[in-house]
Motif scaffolding. Sequence first.
Motif, short mmCIF file in Angstrom:
data_model
loop_
_atom_site.label_atom_id
_atom_site.label_comp_id
_atom_site.label_asym_id
_atom_site.label_seq_id
_atom_site.Cartn_x
_atom_site.Cartn_y
_atom_site.Cartn_z
N LEU A 1 -14.84 -38.93 -0.58
CA LEU A 1 -15.28 -38.52 -1.91
C LEU A 1 -15.02 -37.04 -2.13
CD1 LEU A 1 -16.82 -38.97 -4.59
CD2 LEU A 1 -18.95 -38.60 -3.31
N LYS A 2 -15.19 -36.25 -1.09
CA LYS A 2 -15.03 -34.81 -1.22
C LYS A 2 -13.58 -34.41 -1.49
CE LYS A 2 -19.19 -33.78 1.38
NZ LYS A 2 -19.81 -33.11 2.55
N LYS B 1 -19.19 -39.91 7.84
CA LYS B 1 -17.86 -39.45 8.26
C LYS B 1 -17.31 -38.38 7.32
CE LYS B 1 -17.62 -42.63 11.52
NZ LYS B 1 -17.69 -42.27 12.96
N ASP B 2 -17.72 -38.44 6.07
CA ASP B 2 -17.22 -37.49 5.06
C ASP B 2 -18.14 -36.27 5.03
OD1 ASP B 2 -15.56 -36.54 3.10
OD2 ASP B 2 -16.46 -37.71 1.48
N SER B 3 -18.14 -35.52 6.12
CA SER B 3 -19.10 -34.43 6.30
C SER B 3 -18.51 -33.03 6.09
CB SER B 3 -19.71 -34.51 7.70
OG SER B 3 -18.68 -34.45 8.69
N PHE B 4 -17.30 -32.97 5.57
CA PHE B 4 -16.63 -31.68 5.36
C PHE B 4 -17.38 -30.89 4.28
CE2 PHE B 4 -13.50 -28.68 3.96
CZ PHE B 4 -12.70 -28.43 5.06
N ALA B 5 -17.78 -29.66 4.60
CA ALA B 5 -18.51 -28.81 3.65
C ALA B 5 -17.52 -28.18 2.67
CB ALA B 5 -19.29 -27.73 4.39
N LEU B 6 -17.65 -28.50 1.39
CA LEU B 6 -16.68 -28.04 0.39
C LEU B 6 -16.65 -26.52 0.26
CD1 LEU B 6 -16.93 -30.64 -2.52
CD2 LEU B 6 -15.34 -30.55 -0.60
N PRO C 1 -10.62 -32.91 3.72
CA PRO C 1 -11.72 -33.86 3.97
C PRO C 1 -11.24 -35.28 4.25
CG PRO C 1 -12.23 -32.44 2.10
CD PRO C 1 -10.79 -32.20 2.44
N GLN C 2 -10.19 -35.72 3.55
CA GLN C 2 -9.66 -37.07 3.78
C GLN C 2 -9.08 -37.18 5.19
OE1 GLN C 2 -9.55 -40.01 1.65
NE2 GLN C 2 -9.16 -40.72 3.73
N LEU C 3 -8.40 -36.16 5.64
CA LEU C 3 -7.84 -36.18 6.99
C LEU C 3 -8.96 -36.20 8.03
CD1 LEU C 3 -4.86 -33.66 6.66
CD2 LEU C 3 -4.79 -36.15 6.64
N GLN C 4 -10.06 -35.49 7.75
CA GLN C 4 -11.19 -35.49 8.68
C GLN C 4 -11.81 -36.89 8.79
OE1 GLN C 4 -15.11 -33.94 7.58
NE2 GLN C 4 -15.02 -32.58 9.35
N VAL C 5 -11.94 -37.57 7.67
CA VAL C 5 -12.49 -38.93 7.68
C VAL C 5 -11.59 -39.85 8.51
CG1 VAL C 5 -12.96 -40.98 6.27
CG2 VAL C 5 -13.70 -38.73 5.49
N MET C 6 -10.29 -39.75 8.32
CA MET C 6 -9.36 -40.61 9.06
C MET C 6 -9.38 -40.29 10.55
SD MET C 6 -6.12 -41.08 6.47
CE MET C 6 -5.59 -39.38 6.63
#
Length: 272
Positions: A78-79, A133-138, A179-184
Amino acid sequence: MKGTKTPIHVVWSWVRRQPPKVKAFLAVVTGMAALVLLRFIVHDHDNLFVAAEAVHSIGICVLIYKLMKEKTCAGLSLKSQELTAIFLAVRLYCSFVMEYDIHTILDLATLGTTLWVIYMIRFKLRASYMEDKDSFALYYVLVPCAVLAVFIHPSTSHNILNRISWALCVYLEAVSVLPQLQVMQSTKIVEPFTAHYVFALGVARFLSCAHWVLQVLDTRGRLLVALGYGLWPSMVLISEIVQTFILADFCYYYVKSVFGGQPVLRLPSGVV
């Protein structure tokens, strides 16, 4: 009796056996060859930028198909979608006040579909959203990009706010996929529709990067002068190159998965 392998599979098998340094060298050579090919077959290099935006739109359409068909947003960030919406909105504003053209229409369509994806993830399909999993801080990317835009932006005759906004959307676009790469990387397994979407982003980034590189070559550097003075012209090229290389690893494993006949993409540790 085994079937006869095609030349593509023979070459691909040979590449897979090579050490990492040789693979990196081959990737650079392939990229340069692709640039040379594009220079000769695409006469108006502005079309590459249009193509990049069109491929991005296709990637978003793949996401929409996934959300409508499978009724799940598992594996999607989502981020990343929110960062994409932010830089598209800023770029759309700049396009309206600075230059209204075909890019404006494509950005408007892409922003609309991106907002729809955000709505589906946040509300309709919230139960399948992998929030842990989508924990990247914007703010890790928003704050540095905003500060960079204030200090390094175009030196054109436009209003200072418009110039800072232009720089902001360039910097945000370069890192919006993180963020998408982090989720994957967290899940290690990427289902087909998400993989197609991210690969489309990789192709779009390459075409956009090719557009700027070829424009600089064709004008023998005069384009850099037209963009302004100081660090801004260099930052435009660096941003394009950075976002291309960010996705290069994933695109390699995507192509490897396709040629290997694997329906699901599996990422090794440390890829992204």
